[in-house]
Design a protein around this motif. Sequence first.
Motif, PDB file in Angstrom:
ATOM      1  N   PHE A 100       0.799  -1.224   0.000  1.00 59.18           N
ATOM      2  CA  PHE A 100       0.000   0.000   0.000  1.00 59.18           C
ATOM      3  C   PHE A 100       0.834   1.279   0.000  1.00 59.18           C
ATOM      4  O   PHE A 100       0.350   2.343  -0.375  1.00 59.18           O
ATOM      5  CB  PHE A 100      -0.925   0.023   1.227  1.00 59.18           C
ATOM      6  CG  PHE A 100      -2.108  -0.903   1.108  1.00 59.18           C
ATOM      7  CD1 PHE A 100      -3.054  -0.720   0.112  1.00 59.18           C
ATOM      8  CD2 PHE A 100      -2.263  -1.962   1.990  1.00 59.18           C
ATOM      9  CE1 PHE A 100      -4.140  -1.578  -0.003  1.00 59.18           C
ATOM     10  CE2 PHE A 100      -3.341  -2.822   1.881  1.00 59.18           C
ATOM     11  CZ  PHE A 100      -4.281  -2.625   0.882  1.00 59.18           C
ATOM     12  N   ALA A 101       2.095   1.189   0.433  1.00 62.73           N
ATOM     13  CA  ALA A 101       2.902   2.399   0.592  1.00 62.73           C
ATOM     14  C   ALA A 101       3.418   2.911  -0.744  1.00 62.73           C
ATOM     15  O   ALA A 101       3.746   2.143  -1.640  1.00 62.73           O
ATOM     16  CB  ALA A 101       4.082   2.119   1.526  1.00 62.73           C
ATOM     17  N   LYS A 102       3.502   4.218  -0.876  1.00 64.16           N
ATOM     18  CA  LYS A 102       4.066   4.827  -2.086  1.00 64.16           C
ATOM     19  C   LYS A 102       5.593   4.869  -2.009  1.00 64.16           C
ATOM     20  O   LYS A 102       6.287   4.574  -2.964  1.00 64.16           O
ATOM     21  CB  LYS A 102       3.500   6.233  -2.266  1.00 64.16           C
ATOM     22  CG  LYS A 102       1.996   6.246  -2.564  1.00 64.16           C
ATOM     23  CD  LYS A 102       1.481   7.671  -2.754  1.00 64.16           C
ATOM     24  CE  LYS A 102      -0.002   7.666  -3.053  1.00 64.16           C
ATOM     25  NZ  LYS A 102      -0.549   9.032  -3.229  1.00 64.16           N
ATOM     26  N   ASP A 103       6.092   5.279  -0.871  1.00 63.66           N
ATOM     27  CA  ASP A 103       7.544   5.318  -0.665  1.00 63.66           C
ATOM     28  C   ASP A 103       7.895   4.166   0.283  1.00 63.66           C
ATOM     29  O   ASP A 103       7.788   4.296   1.499  1.00 63.66           O
ATOM     30  CB  ASP A 103       7.956   6.667  -0.067  1.00 63.66           C
ATOM     31  CG  ASP A 103       9.471   6.770   0.113  1.00 63.66           C
ATOM     32  OD1 ASP A 103      10.170   5.883  -0.411  1.00 63.66           O
ATOM     33  OD2 ASP A 103       9.922   7.712   0.769  1.00 63.66           O
ATOM     34  N   ASN A 104       8.293   3.027  -0.266  1.00 63.62           N
ATOM     35  CA  ASN A 104       8.397   1.833   0.565  1.00 63.62           C
ATOM     36  C   ASN A 104       9.826   1.325   0.729  1.00 63.62           C
ATOM     37  O   ASN A 104      10.026   0.183   1.130  1.00 63.62           O
ATOM     38  CB  ASN A 104       7.529   0.709  -0.011  1.00 63.62           C
ATOM     39  CG  ASN A 104       7.806   0.485  -1.487  1.00 63.62           C
ATOM     40  OD1 ASN A 104       8.951   0.578  -1.936  1.00 63.62           O
ATOM     41  ND2 ASN A 104       6.765   0.200  -2.256  1.00 63.62           N
ATOM     42  N   ALA A 105      10.840   2.135   0.420  1.00 65.18           N
ATOM     43  CA  ALA A 105      12.221   1.662   0.492  1.00 65.18           C
ATOM     44  C   ALA A 105      12.601   1.242   1.913  1.00 65.18           C
ATOM     45  O   ALA A 105      13.226   0.190   2.119  1.00 65.18           O
ATOM     46  CB  ALA A 105      13.172   2.751   0.003  1.00 65.18           C
ATOM     47  N   LYS A 106      12.206   2.041   2.909  1.00 63.64           N
ATOM     48  CA  LYS A 106      12.535   1.727   4.284  1.00 63.64           C
ATOM     49  C   LYS A 106      11.811   0.469   4.744  1.00 63.64           C
ATOM     50  O   LYS A 106      12.402  -0.404   5.394  1.00 63.64           O
ATOM     51  CB  LYS A 106      12.179   2.908   5.197  1.00 63.64           C
ATOM     52  CG  LYS A 106      12.551   2.677   6.658  1.00 63.64           C
ATOM     53  CD  LYS A 106      12.235   3.892   7.509  1.00 63.64           C
ATOM     54  CE  LYS A 106      12.600   3.639   8.976  1.00 63.64           C
ATOM     55  NZ  LYS A 106      12.289   4.831   9.831  1.00 63.64           N
ATOM     56  N   ILE A 107      10.516   0.367   4.390  1.00 59.09           N
ATOM     57  CA  ILE A 107       9.734  -0.807   4.770  1.00 59.09           C
ATOM     58  C   ILE A 107      10.288  -2.052   4.083  1.00 59.09           C
ATOM     59  O   ILE A 107      10.361  -3.129   4.681  1.00 59.09           O
ATOM     60  CB  ILE A 107       8.242  -0.617   4.418  1.00 59.09           C
ATOM     61  CG1 ILE A 107       7.693   0.655   5.069  1.00 59.09           C
ATOM     62  CG2 ILE A 107       7.424  -1.814   4.881  1.00 59.09           C
ATOM     63  CD1 ILE A 107       6.275   0.989   4.663  1.00 59.09           C
ATOM     64  N   MET A 108      10.705  -1.894   2.815  1.00 55.23           N
ATOM     65  CA  MET A 108      11.290  -3.018   2.085  1.00 55.23           C
ATOM     66  C   MET A 108      12.531  -3.527   2.798  1.00 55.23           C
ATOM     67  O   MET A 108      12.727  -4.737   2.954  1.00 55.23           O
ATOM     68  CB  MET A 108      11.647  -2.594   0.659  1.00 55.23           C
ATOM     69  CG  MET A 108      10.466  -2.516  -0.290  1.00 55.23           C
ATOM     70  SD  MET A 108       9.968  -4.133  -0.932  1.00 55.23           S
ATOM     71  CE  MET A 108      11.196  -4.396  -2.197  1.00 55.23           C
TER      72      MET A 108
END
Length: 339
Positions: free
Chosen positions: A295-303
């Motif tokens: 769902f996140a647009k900016d997901n680099a950290k979550i990835m």
Amino acid sequence: MKHLIHGLKNQLGRHCYYSSITNLLKFSGYDICEGEVFILFGGLEMSYDQTIGILDLTVKDKLPIDQYDNITFELKYTEFKKSKMYMNKILNTILDDRIVIIAIKNKYLNYNHVYQESGEYLHFILMYGFDEENDLAYVADTFMLDSSGDSSMYMGPMPLKNITEGLGAYGYLQDAKNIRFDRNKIFCSLKEEFNKFLLTGMECSRDFTYYRGNHAISMYSKRIFYEYTKHCNLEEACFNTIYDLKFGVMLPLIDYFIEIMEIYNIFNKNLLKNDLLLLKQKWHDYFILLLKIGFAKDNAKIMNNARLHIEDLLVLQNTVFSKIKLCMECETVKERNYV
């Protein structure tokens, strides 16, 4: 014509196929749990085809005959053009007081609107009666999910024509009731299948890369970090991974191990149960991270967090599974009555 088979107890399970088989066996007088059915029917024989990005969880259609020749069960897949012929066989089987397991396309399950929306996927239920005059089939659904992911069951009527139109497979027990299971034989099968699950790995050729058993789970769970762009977008890859692993593999698998340990009194079962519950929670946490990525647009950290989490999780899983293997090897099976 109308005919109902009485005495079926619909018990909630963890997987539509294995819980249906378990309820069918229990109705026929066998003392067996769903975890045992899962392993004996080849539930651990999962595979992941990295070439096409698919985790194959196809159910196995029969017990290994050389070990369990006192039970005859076979799942027969159907052709739509011959659906009336198959239905005649099913109705005649029920008239002979044999409950039938059927696979039906989800869109024909009028008692579950969530499943109806998922279209062509097959769902396994038991059919224990029919009323041709009123176009009714009497069915027992031993495991289904609602929109929130909670499990439930259903027992009652549905349109008989829906069975005819949506039928994908059917099967039934063919041999006598009340044959005793050899518990030592079952436990030996459990150990053998679990060892194969842990040891099987990768097969490669110019055309495909194929993983089996625990290695298939490992590679499929990490695919969103390496290969999802080959087959689908990131959002779809996350949601498919959650569905396949949460409902198809890991959570039922962990629950099955806990169930088997309770039944067989496996050494250090309380310690192992705590390890498995921790592992289950770690998988839940991973699924939440995948949802956030989807769902996140900016997901680099979550990835990055998800990548670190799954690596640690898989180390924990291998450790827990190794403990189970060791405990199984040390276990002395005590007599348990199977009727």
